[in-house]
Design an enzyme around this catalytic site. Structure first.
Site, PDB file in Angstrom:
ATOM      1  N   ASN A 167       0.843  -1.202   0.000  1.00  0.00           N
ATOM      2  CA  ASN A 167       0.000   0.000   0.000  1.00  0.00           C
ATOM      3  C   ASN A 167       0.873   1.244   0.000  1.00  0.00           C
ATOM      4  O   ASN A 167       2.099   1.145  -0.001  1.00  0.00           O
ATOM      5  CB  ASN A 167      -0.945  -0.022   1.204  1.00  0.00           C
ATOM      6  CG  ASN A 167      -0.182  -0.064   2.505  1.00  0.00           C
ATOM      7  OD1 ASN A 167       0.529   0.868   2.847  1.00  0.00           O
ATOM      8  ND2 ASN A 167      -0.289  -1.177   3.229  1.00  0.00           N
TER       9      ASN A 167
ATOM     10  N   ASP B  95      -4.256  -9.356  13.364  1.00  0.00           N
ATOM     11  CA  ASP B  95      -4.332  -7.930  13.689  1.00  0.00           C
ATOM     12  C   ASP B  95      -3.361  -7.678  14.851  1.00  0.00           C
ATOM     13  O   ASP B  95      -3.639  -8.037  16.000  1.00  0.00           O
ATOM     14  CB  ASP B  95      -5.769  -7.552  14.070  1.00  0.00           C
ATOM     15  CG  ASP B  95      -5.922  -6.038  14.186  1.00  0.00           C
ATOM     16  OD1 ASP B  95      -5.014  -5.377  14.731  1.00  0.00           O
ATOM     17  OD2 ASP B  95      -6.946  -5.520  13.716  1.00  0.00           O
TER      18      ASP B  95
ATOM     19  N   LYS C 234     -10.794  -2.982  18.972  1.00  0.00           N
ATOM     20  CA  LYS C 234      -9.438  -3.487  19.178  1.00  0.00           C
ATOM     21  C   LYS C 234      -8.965  -3.298  20.618  1.00  0.00           C
ATOM     22  O   LYS C 234      -7.884  -3.720  20.976  1.00  0.00           O
ATOM     23  CB  LYS C 234      -8.466  -2.806  18.213  1.00  0.00           C
ATOM     24  CG  LYS C 234      -8.809  -3.028  16.735  1.00  0.00           C
ATOM     25  CD  LYS C 234      -7.704  -2.502  15.828  1.00  0.00           C
ATOM     26  CE  LYS C 234      -8.144  -2.584  14.380  1.00  0.00           C
ATOM     27  NZ  LYS C 234      -7.028  -2.814  13.469  1.00  0.00           N
TER      28      LYS C 234
HETATM   29  N1  CTP Z   1      -3.200  -2.976  12.360  1.00  0.00           N
HETATM   30  C1  CTP Z   1      -2.451  -4.015  12.842  1.00  0.00           C
HETATM   31  N2  CTP Z   1      -2.512  -5.232  12.238  1.00  0.00           N
HETATM   32  C2  CTP Z   1      -3.309  -5.450  11.178  1.00  0.00           C
HETATM   33  C3  CTP Z   1      -4.062  -4.401  10.674  1.00  0.00           C
HETATM   34  C4  CTP Z   1      -3.989  -3.167  11.288  1.00  0.00           C
HETATM   35  O1  CTP Z   1      -1.725  -3.823  13.805  1.00  0.00           O
HETATM   36  N3  CTP Z   1      -3.333  -6.627  10.623  1.00  0.00           N
HETATM   37  C5  CTP Z   1      -3.188  -1.669  13.034  1.00  0.00           C
HETATM   38  C6  CTP Z   1      -2.534  -0.545  12.287  1.00  0.00           C
HETATM   39  O2  CTP Z   1      -1.156  -0.453  12.578  1.00  0.00           O
HETATM   40  C7  CTP Z   1      -3.294   0.653  12.789  1.00  0.00           C
HETATM   41  C8  CTP Z   1      -4.704   0.112  12.939  1.00  0.00           C
HETATM   42  O3  CTP Z   1      -4.521  -1.264  13.179  1.00  0.00           O
HETATM   43  O4  CTP Z   1      -2.870   1.042  14.060  1.00  0.00           O
HETATM   44  C9  CTP Z   1      -5.503   0.317  11.695  1.00  0.00           C
HETATM   45  O5  CTP Z   1      -6.668  -0.402  11.796  1.00  0.00           O
HETATM   46  P1  CTP Z   1      -7.298  -1.214  10.596  1.00  0.00           P
HETATM   47  O6  CTP Z   1      -8.547  -1.798  11.119  1.00  0.00           O
HETATM   48  O7  CTP Z   1      -6.434  -2.196   9.980  1.00  0.00           O
HETATM   49  O8  CTP Z   1      -7.465  -0.121   9.574  1.00  0.00           O
HETATM   50  P2  CTP Z   1      -7.955  -0.408   8.159  1.00  0.00           P
HETATM   51  O9  CTP Z   1      -7.187  -1.474   7.480  1.00  0.00           O
HETATM   52  O10 CTP Z   1      -7.958   0.927   7.527  1.00  0.00           O
HETATM   53  O11 CTP Z   1      -9.373  -0.996   8.523  1.00  0.00           O
HETATM   54  P3  CTP Z   1     -10.648  -1.022   7.651  1.00  0.00           P
HETATM   55  O12 CTP Z   1     -10.204  -1.644   6.382  1.00  0.00           O
HETATM   56  O13 CTP Z   1     -11.575  -1.833   8.443  1.00  0.00           O
HETATM   57  O14 CTP Z   1     -11.020   0.423   7.559  1.00  0.00           O
END
Ligand code: CTP
Length: 397
Positions: free
Chosen positions: A205, A301, A336
């Site tokens: 990304n 996560d 979370k």
């Molecule tokens: N994060 C993490 N591990 C993952 C995904 C996200 O630690 N596998 C952490 C990121 O570092 C950040 C937060 O979670 O602190 C972001 O949340 P996330 O739910 O992943 O954001 P998006 O991917 O944008 O979620 P969504 O697609 O539901 O909007």
């Protein structure tokens, strides 16, 4: 802890012309209340007299007496400051050499190491010195300077040792007001993850890592022991921050888990891929007629997992949103189990992904506070201030 008063400095002096400034540096450190023990490399003796150092209050430790001295000094030091640090010294530290008292004590100490390099500009810019500098930065070695300007060799450019007053001020800064997270172990994730599909391709990304790196730097400025777990970025590790480079979410999680013990603060600033391809092909995938279907499976996560530990560190997450910023970010906080969420809108010109500025909103269980746009480095410092306010009492000095 408010100044160098009572602080113990091992001052390493290596053989460069700038060594003549060492007595002035000792004088400044002593005037600020620090105790100084000086260790000279063999060639340093050609540029500075032991008598000049003792006259201003340094205790000069003799290389000849080595024995267990390196261990004693390594334990005694609150910091090992090497000024001037030659190109040769940088190279020896980078490979972990232990061929004299100074390099041996650098290997044996747990105190921070700070270098004030001094060398000809071509030597400073040489790829070998660049590589050594980068490697030392990655290990958390601190650097003051070098300055740019006219050099003893007649050239002009980067490589002059910083002035003694500047070096002393750097230590005061390190030990002064800016030490509210001293002793706090923090882990910060930053950058994107890369989820391989085959040896040539993968899913990633647009995260540049700048925000996470700025938070790591701001935590280190406050004296925290920071481990930065970074996905692929073009950035160098900030001063005083130890960095581990990873590629995928699974690797990032493993490194975070390996540092669970004693972790007091976790900041998940990485844009971790939520999914990875179910299978990674060992060979490059060949195109075929028709469409291609790839099955993705969920990644762990990381921030949610950290927040579920008992005991758990103070846990901060980020949320990048294209719409309904506050609602989505608050849902992340709750789902979370985070202590704080830093939310920022995606798609605003001049802020967010890859930019140097950001506009963030802070969300905790009681409040939502929107900040005006500012440079990421500035926002990072403010975020750290908010963390300090909220960190449970026993977790910071
Ligand atoms: N994060 C993490 N591990 C993952 C995904 C996200 O630690 N596998 C952490 C990121 O570092 C950040 C937060 O979670 O602190 C972001 O949340 P996330 O739910 O992943 O954001 P998006 O991917 O944008 O979620 P969504 O697609 O539901 O909007």
């Amino acid at each position: 802890m408010a100044s160098p008063r009572g602080r113990r400095v091992v001052l390493g002096i290596t053989g460069g012309i700038a060594a003549y400034k060492a007595p002035e540096l000792v004088r400044q450190l002593r005037a600020a209340g620090a105790e100084v023990r000086a260790v000279l490399s063999q060639s340093a003796a050609r540029f500075v007299a032991v008598g000049a150092l003792t006259a201003v209050g340094a205790e000069v430790v003799d290389d000849e007496e080595m024995g267990m001295l390196h261990i004693d000094l390594a334990r005694w030091a609150d910091i090992v400051l090497i000024a001037p640090a030659t190109a040769h010294l940088l190279a020896r530290l980078a490979i972990g050499a232990a061929d004299d008292l100074l390099t041996t004590l650098c290997l044996a100490t747990e105190a921070p190491i700070c270098l004030a390099p001094a060398m000809n500009r071509v030597m400073w810019e040489h790829p070998a010195t660049r590589a050594n500098h980068t490697q030392l930065l990655e290990r958390g070695v601190l650097f003051v300077g070098p300055d740019e300007g006219p050099q003893a060799c007649g050239e002009n450019g980067p490589g002059r040792m910083s002035q003694p007053a500047e070096i002393a001020a750097f230590l005061e800064h390190l030990w002064g007001e800016e030490g509210r997270l001293r002793g706090v172990r923090a882990v910060v994730t930053a950058g994107p993850t890369y989820e391989a599909l085959d040896p040539a391709r993968g899913l990633t990304n647009r995260s540049s890592g700048k925000m996470g790196y700025a938070v790591a730097a701001a935590l280190a400025e406050q004296g925290a022991q920071v481990l930065l777990v970074s996905g692929p970025t073009g950035l160098t590790a900030p001063p005083g921050v130890r960095r581990v480079l990873v590629t995928s979410a699974i690797e990032m999680r493993e490194v975070v888990l390996a540092h669970r013990d004693g972790m007091r603060l976790f900041v998940g600033a990485a844009a971790v891929a939520d999914y990875r391809p179910e299978t990674v092909s060992a060979q490059k995938l060949k195109k075929q007629a028709g469409t291609l279907t790839i099955t993705f499976v969920r990644n762990p996560d990381i921030v949610a997992e950290v927040a579920s530990w008992t005991p758990r560190p103070f846990t901060v997450g980020f949320a990048a949103e294209t719409e309904e910023l506050e609602r989505h970010a608050r849902t992340k906080l709750e789902k979370k189990g985070l202590d704080l969420v830093i939310a920022n809108p995606i798609g605003e010109p001049g802020a967010g992904f890859g930019e140097d500025h950001n506009r963030v909103t802070l969300i905790d269980k009681d409040r939502t506070v929107a900040w005006t746009a500012a440079p990421k480095t500035e926002i990072a410092r403010q975020i750290v201030m908010e963390i300090i306010k909220r960190l449970p009492r026993d977790t910071h000095a």
